[in-house]
Design a protein around this motif. Structure first.
Motif, PDB file in Angstrom:
ATOM      1  N   SER A 121     -37.918  34.133   0.458  1.00  0.00           N
ATOM      2  CA  SER A 121     -37.816  34.042  -1.009  1.00  0.00           C
ATOM      3  C   SER A 121     -38.860  33.104  -1.609  1.00  0.00           C
ATOM      4  CB  SER A 121     -36.431  33.514  -1.411  1.00  0.00           C
ATOM      5  OG  SER A 121     -35.418  34.256  -0.801  1.00  0.00           O
ATOM      6  N   SER A 122     -39.759  32.604  -0.807  1.00  0.00           N
ATOM      7  CA  SER A 122     -40.621  31.528  -1.308  1.00  0.00           C
ATOM      8  C   SER A 122     -41.532  32.000  -2.447  1.00  0.00           C
ATOM      9  CB  SER A 122     -41.440  30.907  -0.181  1.00  0.00           C
ATOM     10  OG  SER A 122     -42.197  31.880   0.481  1.00  0.00           O
ATOM     11  N   TYR A 123     -41.765  33.301  -2.512  1.00  0.00           N
ATOM     12  CA  TYR A 123     -42.517  33.868  -3.639  1.00  0.00           C
ATOM     13  C   TYR A 123     -41.898  33.459  -4.978  1.00  0.00           C
ATOM     14  CZ  TYR A 123     -42.718  37.807  -6.976  1.00  0.00           C
ATOM     15  OH  TYR A 123     -42.770  38.579  -8.099  1.00  0.00           O
ATOM     16  N   GLN A 124     -40.564  33.353  -4.969  1.00  0.00           N
ATOM     17  CA  GLN A 124     -39.862  33.025  -6.221  1.00  0.00           C
ATOM     18  C   GLN A 124     -40.029  31.563  -6.637  1.00  0.00           C
ATOM     19  OE1 GLN A 124     -35.801  34.464  -5.743  1.00  0.00           O
ATOM     20  NE2 GLN A 124     -36.381  36.429  -6.648  1.00  0.00           N
ATOM     21  N   ILE A 125     -40.558  30.740  -5.758  1.00  0.00           N
ATOM     22  CA  ILE A 125     -40.883  29.367  -6.188  1.00  0.00           C
ATOM     23  C   ILE A 125     -42.111  29.421  -7.102  1.00  0.00           C
ATOM     24  CG2 ILE A 125     -41.609  27.053  -5.473  1.00  0.00           C
ATOM     25  CD1 ILE A 125     -40.185  27.467  -2.845  1.00  0.00           C
ATOM     26  N   ALA A 126     -43.091  30.233  -6.674  1.00  0.00           N
ATOM     27  CA  ALA A 126     -44.339  30.310  -7.444  1.00  0.00           C
ATOM     28  C   ALA A 126     -44.133  31.041  -8.762  1.00  0.00           C
ATOM     29  CB  ALA A 126     -45.414  30.999  -6.608  1.00  0.00           C
ATOM     30  N   VAL A 127     -43.351  32.099  -8.709  1.00  0.00           N
ATOM     31  CA  VAL A 127     -43.167  32.919  -9.910  1.00  0.00           C
ATOM     32  C   VAL A 127     -41.755  32.676 -10.423  1.00  0.00           C
ATOM     33  CG1 VAL A 127     -43.274  35.258 -10.833  1.00  0.00           C
ATOM     34  CG2 VAL A 127     -44.744  34.614  -8.917  1.00  0.00           C
ATOM     35  N   ASN A 128     -41.633  31.719 -11.308  1.00  0.00           N
ATOM     36  CA  ASN A 128     -40.289  31.321 -11.717  1.00  0.00           C
ATOM     37  C   ASN A 128     -40.352  30.653 -13.092  1.00  0.00           C
ATOM     38  OD1 ASN A 128     -37.752  29.886 -11.920  1.00  0.00           O
ATOM     39  ND2 ASN A 128     -37.525  30.242  -9.711  1.00  0.00           N
ATOM     40  N   ASP A 129     -39.620  31.207 -14.031  1.00  0.00           N
ATOM     41  CA  ASP A 129     -39.648  30.673 -15.400  1.00  0.00           C
ATOM     42  C   ASP A 129     -39.077  29.258 -15.504  1.00  0.00           C
ATOM     43  OD1 ASP A 129     -40.792  32.950 -16.297  1.00  0.00           O
ATOM     44  OD2 ASP A 129     -38.931  33.896 -16.993  1.00  0.00           O
ATOM     45  N   ALA A 130     -38.278  28.874 -14.522  1.00  0.00           N
ATOM     46  CA  ALA A 130     -37.626  27.553 -14.599  1.00  0.00           C
ATOM     47  C   ALA A 130     -38.523  26.420 -14.103  1.00  0.00           C
ATOM     48  CB  ALA A 130     -36.334  27.572 -13.785  1.00  0.00           C
ATOM     49  N   ARG A 131     -39.721  26.775 -13.592  1.00  0.00           N
ATOM     50  CA  ARG A 131     -40.607  25.707 -13.097  1.00  0.00           C
ATOM     51  C   ARG A 131     -40.899  24.681 -14.180  1.00  0.00           C
ATOM     52  NH1 ARG A 131     -44.179  26.530  -8.669  1.00  0.00           N
ATOM     53  NH2 ARG A 131     -45.176  24.568  -9.280  1.00  0.00           N
ATOM     54  N   LEU A 132     -40.986  23.414 -13.793  1.00  0.00           N
ATOM     55  CA  LEU A 132     -41.426  22.378 -14.726  1.00  0.00           C
ATOM     56  C   LEU A 132     -42.917  22.597 -14.979  1.00  0.00           C
ATOM     57  CD1 LEU A 132     -39.690  19.221 -13.194  1.00  0.00           C
ATOM     58  CD2 LEU A 132     -39.047  20.402 -15.312  1.00  0.00           C
ATOM     59  N   ARG A 133     -43.266  22.787 -16.252  1.00  0.00           N
ATOM     60  CA  ARG A 133     -44.677  23.046 -16.598  1.00  0.00           C
ATOM     61  C   ARG A 133     -45.288  21.926 -17.411  1.00  0.00           C
ATOM     62  NH1 ARG A 133     -42.622  27.948 -15.572  1.00  0.00           N
ATOM     63  NH2 ARG A 133     -44.078  29.581 -14.918  1.00  0.00           N
ATOM     64  N   LYS A 134     -44.421  21.085 -17.966  1.00  0.00           N
ATOM     65  CA  LYS A 134     -44.897  20.017 -18.856  1.00  0.00           C
ATOM     66  C   LYS A 134     -44.373  18.672 -18.377  1.00  0.00           C
ATOM     67  CE  LYS A 134     -46.920  22.591 -21.987  1.00  0.00           C
ATOM     68  NZ  LYS A 134     -48.372  22.471 -22.166  1.00  0.00           N
ATOM     69  N   VAL A 135     -45.144  17.655 -18.651  1.00  0.00           N
ATOM     70  CA  VAL A 135     -44.671  16.296 -18.406  1.00  0.00           C
ATOM     71  C   VAL A 135     -43.635  15.983 -19.483  1.00  0.00           C
ATOM     72  CG1 VAL A 135     -45.361  13.882 -18.199  1.00  0.00           C
ATOM     73  CG2 VAL A 135     -46.963  15.701 -17.558  1.00  0.00           C
ATOM     74  N   ARG A 136     -42.485  15.433 -19.056  1.00  0.00           N
ATOM     75  CA  ARG A 136     -41.431  15.166 -20.028  1.00  0.00           C
ATOM     76  C   ARG A 136     -41.039  13.688 -19.996  1.00  0.00           C
ATOM     77  NH1 ARG A 136     -36.905  19.852 -19.969  1.00  0.00           N
ATOM     78  NH2 ARG A 136     -36.514  19.140 -17.833  1.00  0.00           N
ATOM     79  N   TYR A 137     -40.635  13.208 -21.164  1.00  0.00           N
ATOM     80  CA  TYR A 137     -40.278  11.804 -21.314  1.00  0.00           C
ATOM     81  C   TYR A 137     -38.941  11.712 -22.032  1.00  0.00           C
ATOM     82  CZ  TYR A 137     -40.375   7.028 -23.140  1.00  0.00           C
ATOM     83  OH  TYR A 137     -40.054   5.728 -23.455  1.00  0.00           O
ATOM     84  N   ARG A 138     -38.088  10.873 -21.495  1.00  0.00           N
ATOM     85  CA  ARG A 138     -36.813  10.619 -22.149  1.00  0.00           C
ATOM     86  C   ARG A 138     -36.783   9.127 -22.498  1.00  0.00           C
ATOM     87  NH1 ARG A 138     -32.032   7.272 -21.105  1.00  0.00           N
ATOM     88  NH2 ARG A 138     -30.430   8.203 -22.406  1.00  0.00           N
ATOM     89  N   ALA A 139     -36.784   8.822 -23.805  1.00  0.00           N
ATOM     90  CA  ALA A 139     -36.811   7.435 -24.256  1.00  0.00           C
ATOM     91  C   ALA A 139     -35.440   6.791 -24.021  1.00  0.00           C
ATOM     92  CB  ALA A 139     -37.171   7.391 -25.739  1.00  0.00           C
ATOM     93  N   PRO A 140     -35.380   5.445 -23.959  1.00  0.00           N
ATOM     94  CA  PRO A 140     -34.090   4.779 -23.795  1.00  0.00           C
ATOM     95  C   PRO A 140     -33.088   5.264 -24.836  1.00  0.00           C
ATOM     96  CG  PRO A 140     -35.860   3.169 -23.654  1.00  0.00           C
ATOM     97  CD  PRO A 140     -36.485   4.466 -24.046  1.00  0.00           C
ATOM     98  N   ASN A 141     -31.872   5.526 -24.382  1.00  0.00           N
ATOM     99  CA  ASN A 141     -30.754   5.931 -25.244  1.00  0.00           C
ATOM    100  C   ASN A 141     -30.970   7.251 -25.992  1.00  0.00           C
ATOM    101  OD1 ASN A 141     -31.159   2.654 -25.584  1.00  0.00           O
ATOM    102  ND2 ASN A 141     -29.105   3.265 -24.959  1.00  0.00           N
TER     103      ASN A 141
END
Lengths: 190, 790
Positions: free
Chosen positions: A92-112
């Motif tokens: 199934s490893s093909y589905q790692i490469a082709v997957n809409d759920a992949r993280l594509r952006k750097v994300r930041y969660r500020a305190p609180n």
């Protein structure tokens, strides 16, 4: 013998789902299978790699199309350990490469904060570097209670990672130890 | 692994105990089948009947956490019936060594126990030495204080009747396994053991493996084709990440981390393993060369003889500090850390007592989480029971490339270092881990250069020049790991070329030889097999120095002749005066009567059936798991391992023989998921195959609790609870232990609250914060729980 195109093949497959068996359709499936096999990798580039899951390290061939997109992954028949075989995960490893759920952006969660915010690499790495410096400078121990030089950062810990390549692991431990970290752990401990 | 995956096919008896090879290392099973096709016997010993058991010639059940009792009985059987390999035991192990008269064992405790410190004074377990400082030996094995006689005495207590009472395994089943495995004590037979977390995740984990080492050494099964003690490790590069020391207690290639008492390079080098025996090669005597070469790789030209090659720039732990996983999260829970890097990991689901870990992360100022998909760790602040508005932790979630989207090498359990080529670009802004850390460190360096700060020396002096056109070049790192002759600028051929004077560099001596002037050895794909044993010496590369079976000098007799000529790993060509076959453990001539002993990494040159280095005793002894179903240890008055560190208070609690938690519980994996599911829970095919957490139980237990197959159940320990779907199955059976019925339940730990939505949460919410005293690996395979219908 009737020539099949991909659309016909899909129709046949569709009929199967609807409840008929292929043999009931009354024609030879060999050319269909041959065509399907050819389709998967036609004009594609095959790149050998090694599976990312357990430590058997089976060989995988990843096929990419002309645009560089992963279109298939399958067992590497030349590999002496796996001889072309893969388990359910490796297959199934093909589905790692082709997957809409992949993280594509750097994300930041500020305190609180209750949500993520998308940020740039530069912004995030600048801020992480500043955080590292602040935590390190605040917690750095030059000498311990016995007066021994320890040059240690007590306020930062790291876990990870057996999921990285050897070169990355070496680079990562070098990075952490030059910062003075001693709380360095990863999957091997658990 | 001492051996490697293909080598399973060379075994006559294969024992899989402490693992589930068919489901967790599925493709390797082809080599077990290959052995069986040639007449080998495959044995599975496990609390659960799995797909491995279904394929076994002999399947035997035991209660979780009683492996030492089972194996202690096997040691007794081998000795009582004379099945051991006498030549091997006398010549290649420390069975002949004589102990000082201070050694003792009484009622579960070895000599030197201090109950207030919960630790041993190991000096009581020393050998008697002659005037030259060499351990005294009795080659007849008859001296009452020689190791062989003490093994006999120790394991004489493990009678079939006692072992059955502890393990719940019927006596007939025990004998069947003992007899079959014991048949490999002949030089022309090979037995191999394959284990995994089923052995390590116990408070006696290290001693489980030690017990098997004793068996393998008694039977002469180490260093031979089809033999060995083989860890089937859980991650594709956990061998490599261990070799490269992403652990608190080692720096690359198993050098101990510097401690406060070792202030200078000379102090550190004074602890280099020594021997007085001229017949011991004592390979670790080369350690100073490896450390200086490592420092040269880290600090480049800044590391000079005058500054101890930058030794003072390495952080020093306190002398007895243990900074391992459970302690790390305990300290985090208590607020020690402001910053935390969770790089390619998901501790919110993978750690024992995961509830404590999730709470601990709320105490941080900032956290960095690098992963391919979102995880319960990166998103902990919005998990069950969390109020994001009250959580101060800043979180950075960095997207990284998947394995086929970058180039580099990984090392499997058989120590094969295989190169992976890049097939595609990572999606969106995702980057390879290496590039992320490389760029981050460049920013940290720039910051310290500009603003100074606490002791900037190691940061500013760090050699960080692995880029081509502004981007990390992974080949440059691979070459640094291999090492250079700095006088010529050429890559070194292997670690025998390394020096302690600063004229060589090497990031990891065990990997020296992997990327030489002849090229990238890990990238080789040539399928020659000159020995016919499946060693494939020109496929990839293997540490150390491409040796495929380690300790292989123990496979030959004193003249260098293979003890099993049909499966010769190495043999001495007397005319050409060289070894042929695998790369030998040292190229010296055969041992003879004055040559080097075969176990070159041991200071005594021989293998340890007596292991005086471990925290909990030189011989494995049965103790109950921290949480267990019986009041008394059948073997002694010590119910639990007397030296384990107990975490108490707050989120840490334990329950033994507590009617609220009456069932033994264990955690495990399924074929379709991997670890916490951090990758596999996002893949549609795999989620379709195994969509949610389940709890397996016997028909008897289901009847007792009124639970039907498919019912929703609540599994609960004193630490947490998990809802699961009941699987009522014949695969689990109640045990009769010490005259009482003991039920077992089990859950896979692949799930987490984040995704899939109805998949259920992590089984590690149930597991205790308790570790093996040597490794601090948590006891996730045996604890006490309750299960009831929701």
């Amino acid at each position: 013998m009737k020539a099949f195109n991909r659309r016909d093949f899909l129709k046949v497959s569709g009929v199967t789902v609807a409840g008929l068996t292929l043999s009931q359709l009354g024609f030879d499936l060999t050319p269909v299978q041959a065509y399907a096999a050819e389709l998967r990798t036609k004009g594609a580039k095959e790149t050998p790699t090694i599976c990312c899951y357990c430590s058997v390290s089976c060989g995988i061939l990843v096929s990419t199309d002309k645009k560089g997109k992963v279109i298939n992954s399958e067992g590497d028949p030349d590999h002496p350990i796996s001889e072309g075989a893969l388990c359910a995960k490796g297959a199934s490893s093909y589905q790692i490469a082709v997957n809409d759920a992949r993280l594509r952006k750097v994300r930041y969660r500020a305190p609180n904060s209750t949500q993520w915010k998308e940020v740039s690499w530069d912004w995030a790495l600048d801020k992480i570097a500043a955080n590292i410096k602040k935590s390190r400078d605040k917690s750095f121990v030059v000498k311990n209670n016995d007066g021994k030089v320890v040059n240690r950062t007590d306020g930062i810990a790291s876990v990870g990672s057996a999921a990285m390549d050897n070169e990355e692991c070496w680079l990562y431990q070098t990075f952490l130890r030059s910062l003075g970290l001693v709380y360095i752990e990863h999957q091997a401990r658990i | 692994m001492t051996n490697h995956y293909i080598d399973f096919r060379n075994a006559d008896v294969i024992l899989n105990m402490g693992g589930n090879v068919a489901e967790n290392h599925p493709v390797s099973f082809k080599w077990i089948e290959a052995a069986c096709e040639k007449g080998a016997t495959f044995i599975h010993v496990d609390p659960r009947f799995t797909r491995t058991s279904a394929k076994a010639d002999i399947y035997v059940r035991l209660r979780s956490g009683t492996d030492i009792a089972f194996l202690g009985g096997m040691i007794k059987y081998i000795l009582d019936n004379g099945l051991y390999d006498e030549f091997y035991v006398k010549n290649y192990t420390n069975a002949t060594f004589i102990l000082s008269d201070q050694y003792a064992f009484d009622d579960g405790l070895f000599a030197g126990y201090d109950p207030t410190k919960r630790s041993y004074d190991k000096s009581k377990w020393a050998y008697e030495k002659d005037e030259k400082g060499i351990p005294k030996r009795d080659m007849s094995l008859k001296h009452p204080r020689c190791v062989f006689q003490l093994i006999k005495k120790h394991y004489d207590r493990y009678t079939l009747q006692k072992v059955t009472t502890i393990t719940g395994t019927p006596e007939d089943d025990l004998v069947k396994v003992y007899k079959t495995y014991g048949s490999t004590g002949r030089p022309d037979k090979a037995g191999t053991e394959l284990y995994a977390m089923g052995w390590t995740q116990h408070t006696v984990g290290t001693q489980n493996i030690r017990a098997m080492c004793i068996i393998q050494l008694l039977l002469g099964n180490m260093g031979i084709a089809g033999g060995g003690v083989n860890a089937l490790r859980g991650e594709s590069n956990v061998q490599g990440s261990t070799d490269h020391a992403l652990l608190f207690h080692i720096i690359p290639a198993y050098l101990p981390t510097p401690r406060a008492k070792l202030q200078t390079l000379a102090d550190y080098n004074a602890t280099t393993p020594k021997t007085n025996d001229p017949r011991s090669a004592n390979w670790w005597q080369n350690r100073p060369k490896y450390l200086v070469s490592l420092l040269k790789s880290m600090f480049g030209e800044k590391a000079t003889k005058d500054n101890d090659f930058g030794y003072s720039w390495l952080p020093k732990l306190e002398d007895t500090q243990n900074a391992s996983w459970l302690n790390l999260f305990d300290e985090m829970y208590k607020g020690k850390f402001t910053g935390f890097l969770a790089w390619g990991m998901n501790p919110a689901c993978s750690s024992a007592n995961a509830g404590k870990v999730r709470e601990a992360m709320t105490k941080l100022d900032w956290m960095v989480n690098v992963n391919v998909f979102d995880s319960e760790t990166g998103s902990f602040w919005k998990g069950p029971g969390m109020d994001p508005k009250k959580i101060k932790t800043e979180v950075f979630q960095l997207p990284c490339a998947a394995f086929m989207e970058k180039e580099g090498s990984i090392s499997n359990s058989g120590r094969w270092m295989q190169w992976r080529w890049k097939a595609a670009n990572p999606p969106g802004d995702a980057m390879p881990d290496g590039e992320i850390m490389y760029d981050l460190m460049k920013k940290v360096k720039a910051l310290y250069k500009k603003e100074k700060g606490a002791f900037p020396d190691p940061i500013l002096n760090l050699k960080w020049d692995y880029e081509t056109r502004g981007k990390l070049d992974i080949h440059a790192v691979a070459k640094e790991i291999n090492g250079y002759d700095l006088t010529t600028g050429k890559l070194v051929a292997n670690f025998t070329k390394l020096k302690d004077d600063g004229t060589t560099s090497c990031g990891n001596w065990l990997y020296s030889g992997s990327y030489t002037e002849d090229g990238n050895m890990a990238a080789r794909r040539k399928k020659t097999d000159p020995t016919g044993l499946g060693l494939f010496p020109e496929w990839s590369w293997c540490w150390p120095v491409n040796r495929r079976i380690i300790y292989n000098r123990a496979s030959v007799d004193l003249e260098g002749k293979p003890r099993n000529p049909a499966k010769a790993v190495i043999k001495w060509d007397a005319e050409a005066k060289k070894w042929v076959g695998d790369v030998p453990d040292g190229g010296w001539p055969p041992m003879g009567n004055d040559g080097f002993y075969p176990f070159i990494m041991k200071p005594d040159g021989v293998a340890s059936v007596f292991g005086p280095g471990l925290a909990d005793g030189p011989f494995p002894e049965h103790y109950e798991p921290l949480e267990c179903p019986i009041e008394k240890n059948i073997m002694s008055s010590q119910r639990i391992n007397p030296v384990i560190k107990i975490f108490e208070g707050g989120p840490d609690s334990f329950a033994t023989c507590d009617p609220r938690y009456p069932f033994v519980c264990t955690t495990y994996r399924v074929t379709e998921h991997w670890q916490t599911g951090v990758l596999t829970r996002w893949l549609p095919w795999l989620v379709e195959a195994e969509p949610q957490v389940f709890c397996e139980m016997s028909q008897e237990l289901a009847k007792l609790r009124g639970i039907g197959n498919g019912d929703k159940v609540l599994v609960e320990t004193s630490r947490g609870k998990v809802e699961a779907t009941a699987i009522v199955t014949l695969r689990l059976k109640p045990f009769v232990v010490a005259g009482q019925t003991v039920h077992l339940i089990g859950l896979p730990y692949h799930y987490g609250w984040l995704h899939p939505k109805d998949g259920g949460d992590s089984a590690n919410l149930l597991t205790p914060t308790i570790g093996d005293p040597n490794t601090m690996i948590p006891e996730s395979k045996a604890f006490m729980a309750n299960v009831k219908k929701v």
